[in-house]
Design a protein around this motif. Structure first.
Motif, PDB file in Angstrom:
ATOM      1  N   VAL A 205       0.843  -1.207   0.000  1.00 49.43           N
ATOM      2  CA  VAL A 205       0.000   0.000   0.000  1.00 49.43           C
ATOM      3  C   VAL A 205       0.873   1.250   0.000  1.00 49.43           C
ATOM      4  O   VAL A 205       0.627   2.206  -0.753  1.00 49.43           O
ATOM      5  N   TRP A 206       1.915   1.257   0.813  1.00 48.74           N
ATOM      6  CA  TRP A 206       2.829   2.400   0.895  1.00 48.74           C
ATOM      7  C   TRP A 206       3.543   2.597  -0.440  1.00 48.74           C
ATOM      8  O   TRP A 206       3.656   3.709  -0.959  1.00 48.74           O
ATOM      9  N   GLY A 207       4.032   1.483  -1.016  1.00 46.74           N
ATOM     10  CA  GLY A 207       4.748   1.576  -2.283  1.00 46.74           C
ATOM     11  C   GLY A 207       3.866   2.058  -3.418  1.00 46.74           C
ATOM     12  O   GLY A 207       4.283   2.884  -4.242  1.00 46.74           O
ATOM     13  N   LEU A 208       2.626   1.556  -3.492  1.00 48.96           N
ATOM     14  CA  LEU A 208       1.709   1.978  -4.551  1.00 48.96           C
ATOM     15  C   LEU A 208       1.355   3.452  -4.417  1.00 48.96           C
ATOM     16  O   LEU A 208       1.224   4.168  -5.416  1.00 48.96           O
ATOM     17  N   ASP A 209       1.203   3.922  -3.192  1.00 46.79           N
ATOM     18  CA  ASP A 209       0.939   5.351  -2.990  1.00 46.79           C
ATOM     19  C   ASP A 209       2.102   6.194  -3.504  1.00 46.79           C
ATOM     20  O   ASP A 209       1.904   7.242  -4.130  1.00 46.79           O
ATOM     21  N   ALA A 210       3.331   5.723  -3.246  1.00 49.96           N
ATOM     22  CA  ALA A 210       4.505   6.460  -3.698  1.00 49.96           C
ATOM     23  C   ALA A 210       4.595   6.464  -5.216  1.00 49.96           C
ATOM     24  O   ALA A 210       4.907   7.500  -5.839  1.00 49.96           O
ATOM     25  N   VAL A 211       4.307   5.322  -5.861  1.00 49.65           N
ATOM     26  CA  VAL A 211       4.361   5.231  -7.321  1.00 49.65           C
ATOM     27  C   VAL A 211       3.320   6.137  -7.963  1.00 49.65           C
ATOM     28  O   VAL A 211       3.582   6.811  -8.974  1.00 49.65           O
TER      29      VAL A 211
END
Length: 314
Positions: A205-211
């Protein structure tokens, strides 16, 4: 009843954090559950050491379907419907589980006589329909409400029902096959199995938000103290303590009967949702709630009858 009262908390949590994505709430709740189980595991270390690889694989499947996937679908549904509709769709679980378990587990648990069970299930279904009708009327009368999002929320709640029909049946299979095992240790084992899944989910979830360049303030959002406090509370009370109560009941009751008692989760969730909204239920909703209670009171009076195996003709 205690498990239902505790599980009802998960229906109001998404309403208290409307700006938080459902996926984040799902993984955060179970990350808290898993972390809480780490120190609790010390008290059941001997019991946990005795679990086989097959037991841990079973706990992992239960954790994924009954915890992460179920709550992701439920939280997503609640954020789109406002709470009560999702609650009453989930409220079909007593009927669904009772029917499935009464067919699936008759040889193990005995069969609840259909002629006596159907009136109870019909009352529960009537109560769900009455509350649902009131909520749907309110949605159609509100020009600001997105009917498409509401419909999607209803479908997500149906998916949650499917997950939580599978979970109690397979959870009860293990508990009834191991009557000497501690329900508390099995609750902790499921929390430990949930932990790596939730940690991976949180990172995704954190990574997708950053992308995506999402402006949401990860890792704890715009109200970190409220978010962390609520996730820890739900993780401890609903996830660990609620599962412990449910495991203890599942080890002692026929699954079809235990399934009917999940209606207390529906009643608790309705109570919490209406308290949060600061309003009384409509008269039709009160009538529906009365039908739910009457259905359960009728259902718990039905006793299972042993299934007599047919002798082989030879």
């Amino acid at each position: 009843m205690a498990a239902g009262a505790l599980w009802g908390l998960v229906f109001v949590a998404p309403l208290m954090l409307p700006e938080y994505p459902a996926a984040l709430q799902s993984v955060a709740r179970y990350l808290a559950f898993g972390l809480i189980c780490l120190p609790l595991a010390w008290f059941d270390r001997r019991e946990l050491r005795s679990l086989s690889r097959a037991d841990w694989r079973h706990a992992l499947k239960l954790a994924f379907v009954g915890n992460l996937l179920y709550y992701l679908l439920l939280a997503s549904s609640i954020q789109r419907t406002g709470g009560p509709l999702s609650t009453v769709i989930i409220g079909t679980l007593p009927v669904v589980i009772a029917i499935v378990a009464n067919r699936r587990n008759a040889e193990r648990d005995g069969r609840l006589p259909w002629r006596r069970l159907w009136p109870a299930l019909a009352l529960i279904a009537l109560g769900i329909a009455l509350v649902n009708r009131t909520e749907l009327q309110a949605v159609l009368a509100d020009p600001a409400r997105d009917v498409g999002a509401y419909t999607l929320g209803a479908l997500l709640a149906v998916g949650a029902v499917a997950c939580w029909t599978w979970y109690p049946l397979h959870n009860a299979d293990w508990l009834r096959a191991h009557p000497d095992r501690s329900p508390r240790a099995w609750s902790t084992a499921q929390g430990l199995a949930t932990l790596p899944l939730a940690a991976i989910g949180y990172a995704l979830v954190w990574g997708l938000d950053a992308v995506r360049g999402d402006p949401f303030a990860m890792p704890f959002g715009p109200r970190p103290a409220v978010f962390i406090g609520l996730m820890v509370s739900v993780g401890l009370l609903a996830s660990w303590l609620g599962t412990l109560c449910w495991n203890a009941a599942s080890q002692r009751l026929p699954t079809a009967l235990a399934g009917q008692l999940i209606v207390f989760e529906t009643l608790a969730a309705l109570l919490y949702a209406y308290l949060w909204r600061g309003e009384w239920p409509a008269p039709l909703s009160l009538l529906g709630i009365g039908a739910l209670v009457a259905g359960v009171l009728w259902g718990v009076r039905v006793r299972p009858e042993p299934v007599i195996a047919q002798a082989h003709p030879d």
